[in-house]
Motif scaffolding. Structure first.
Motif, PDB file in Angstrom:
ATOM      1  N   THR A  54      51.077  42.688   2.001  1.00 16.39           N
ATOM      2  CA  THR A  54      51.381  41.900   0.808  1.00 16.39           C
ATOM      3  C   THR A  54      52.079  40.602   1.152  1.00 16.39           C
ATOM      4  OG1 THR A  54      51.535  43.887  -0.568  1.00 16.39           O
ATOM      5  CG2 THR A  54      52.590  41.890  -1.399  1.00 16.39           C
ATOM      6  N   TYR A  55      53.118  40.684   1.979  1.00 17.91           N
ATOM      7  CA  TYR A  55      53.959  39.505   2.195  1.00 17.91           C
ATOM      8  C   TYR A  55      53.564  38.678   3.422  1.00 17.91           C
ATOM      9  CZ  TYR A  55      56.785  41.447  -1.502  1.00 17.91           C
ATOM     10  OH  TYR A  55      57.208  41.925  -2.721  1.00 17.91           O
ATOM     11  N   GLY A  58      49.147  38.237   2.013  1.00 17.24           N
ATOM     12  CA  GLY A  58      48.829  38.070   0.598  1.00 17.24           C
ATOM     13  C   GLY A  58      48.644  36.635   0.169  1.00 17.24           C
ATOM     14  N   SER A  62      44.936  35.600  -1.165  1.00 22.45           N
ATOM     15  CA  SER A  62      44.770  35.495  -2.617  1.00 22.45           C
ATOM     16  C   SER A  62      45.507  34.325  -3.246  1.00 22.45           C
ATOM     17  CB  SER A  62      45.235  36.799  -3.294  1.00 22.45           C
ATOM     18  OG  SER A  62      44.432  37.879  -2.887  1.00 22.45           O
ATOM     19  N   THR A  65      51.348  36.445  -3.482  1.00 23.96           N
ATOM     20  CA  THR A  65      51.560  37.847  -3.112  1.00 23.96           C
ATOM     21  C   THR A  65      51.316  38.776  -4.287  1.00 23.96           C
ATOM     22  OG1 THR A  65      53.927  37.586  -3.561  1.00 23.96           O
ATOM     23  CG2 THR A  65      53.196  37.256  -1.288  1.00 23.96           C
ATOM     24  N   ASP A  67      49.092  38.423  -6.812  1.00 28.37           N
ATOM     25  CA  ASP A  67      47.658  38.645  -7.002  1.00 28.37           C
ATOM     26  C   ASP A  67      47.098  39.556  -5.916  1.00 28.37           C
ATOM     27  OD1 ASP A  67      47.675  37.035  -9.213  1.00 28.37           O
ATOM     28  OD2 ASP A  67      46.948  35.251  -8.167  1.00 28.37           O
ATOM     29  N   TYR A  68      47.565  39.362  -4.687  1.00 27.10           N
ATOM     30  CA  TYR A  68      47.047  40.189  -3.600  1.00 27.10           C
ATOM     31  C   TYR A  68      47.516  41.631  -3.749  1.00 27.10           C
ATOM     32  CZ  TYR A  68      45.740  41.874   0.984  1.00 27.10           C
ATOM     33  OH  TYR A  68      45.169  42.603   2.002  1.00 27.10           O
ATOM     34  N   LEU A  69      48.727  41.831  -4.210  1.00 25.34           N
ATOM     35  CA  LEU A  69      49.238  43.190  -4.422  1.00 25.34           C
ATOM     36  C   LEU A  69      48.351  43.934  -5.406  1.00 25.34           C
ATOM     37  CD1 LEU A  69      51.449  45.343  -3.992  1.00 25.34           C
ATOM     38  CD2 LEU A  69      52.713  44.265  -5.865  1.00 25.34           C
ATOM     39  N   ALA A  72      45.091  44.655  -3.423  1.00 26.19           N
ATOM     40  CA  ALA A  72      45.140  45.419  -2.177  1.00 26.19           C
ATOM     41  C   ALA A  72      45.682  46.828  -2.329  1.00 26.19           C
ATOM     42  CB  ALA A  72      45.981  44.667  -1.141  1.00 26.19           C
TER      43      ALA A  72
END
Length: 265
Positions: A54-55, A58, A62, A65, A67-69, A72
């Motif tokens: 995420t960090y 991410g 994306s 972070t 949006d990626y969380l 993912a």
């Protein structure tokens, strides 16, 4: 006497087989009390992957972070479930190499009870890992945007498919010479499957040849189905394809694993 016991074990009734299986499943779960590092490994590794992906990646993947969380976490649930099938394989191999199965086969119990008991115990551990990862993800900002039923469906589908795919790990665990070789062989199998799927990044970002493989990769369909159940999107087609893959894994690898297991027993 020693040759009569295994023959008697074949005539164990269905009810007794279920009781023996659950007893051995409880044995596997109770071992956590004496080996708390197993629970820590089951708990810390998923959270570590969630934080790292995420960090660290991410923002690049994306744009943010958050949006990626959202994208993912369902994929990480799939990755974690499949990686944890390695624990089943390693546990079985350890029981074999340390002579635990030799002691169990001297008892008048069903021959399949030790194998089924470990698989059932690891299913409970899968549920724990799922709840932990979703809960920690919510602390970071992940939100289930479908429904509680969708979340429950995601858990059910993940458990069914991961258990089916676990037969490959079980076969490796029964055939490998020691736990170290189990880990090496099984990890080398699961790693390419998960990282060449849409679990962590959209498959459209892959080169053409890799995208073509990703589109037939069973992990891609499972990740897409879990994502759809948790945050919205297509569910029926990827879920059906995932279940067909699960059936294929059971049909191919379960008979092979059971045959090898009976030879050990």
């Amino acid at each position: 006497m020693s040759t009569a016991m295994p023959a008697a074990a074949k005539r164990v009734g269905t009810g007794a087989t279920v009781r023996q299986t659950m007893t051995l499943a409880w044995r596997s779960l109770v071992q956590i009390k004496h080996n708390p590092w197993e629970l820590l490994d089951l708990s810390i590794q998923p959270i570590m992957f969630l934080l790292l992906f995420t960090y660290v990646f991410g923002g690049a993947i994306s744009g943010s972070t958050g949006d990626y969380l959202q994208f993912a976490l369902p994929g990480l649930l799939v990755q974690n479930a499949l990686f944890y099938t390695l624990s089943t394989a390693i546990g079985l191999n350890t029981d074999i190499t340390k002579g635990v199965f030799d002691r169990l086969r001297s008892l008048p119990i069903a021959r399949t009870a030790p194998l089924a008991g470990r698989i059932i115990a690891d299913t409970f551990k899968q549920v724990w890992a799922f709840a932990l990862l979703v809960g920690f993800g919510m602390i970071l900002g992940f939100r289930v945007t479908t429904s509680v039923a969708g979340l429950a469906g995601a858990l059910a589908l993940l458990v069914v498919v991961s258990l089916a795919m676990a037969w490959l790990s079980v076969l490796i665990g029964l055939k490998a010479a020691n736990p170290e070789k189990v880990q090496m062989i099984a990890f080398s199998t699961m790693m390419p499957l998960t990282f060449t799927s849409s679990a962590l990044v959209p498959s459209q970002t892959f080169p053409g040849w890799l995208e073509a493989w990703s589109n037939v990769n069973p992990v891609t369909h499972l990740a897409d189905a879990i994502r759809g159940l948790m945050i919205g999107g297509e569910v029926a087609q990827p879920a059906m394809i995932s279940l067909l893959w699960a059936l294929g894994f059971v049909v191919v690898f379960a008979p092979l694993a059971i045959r090898v297991f009976r030879n050990h027993a």
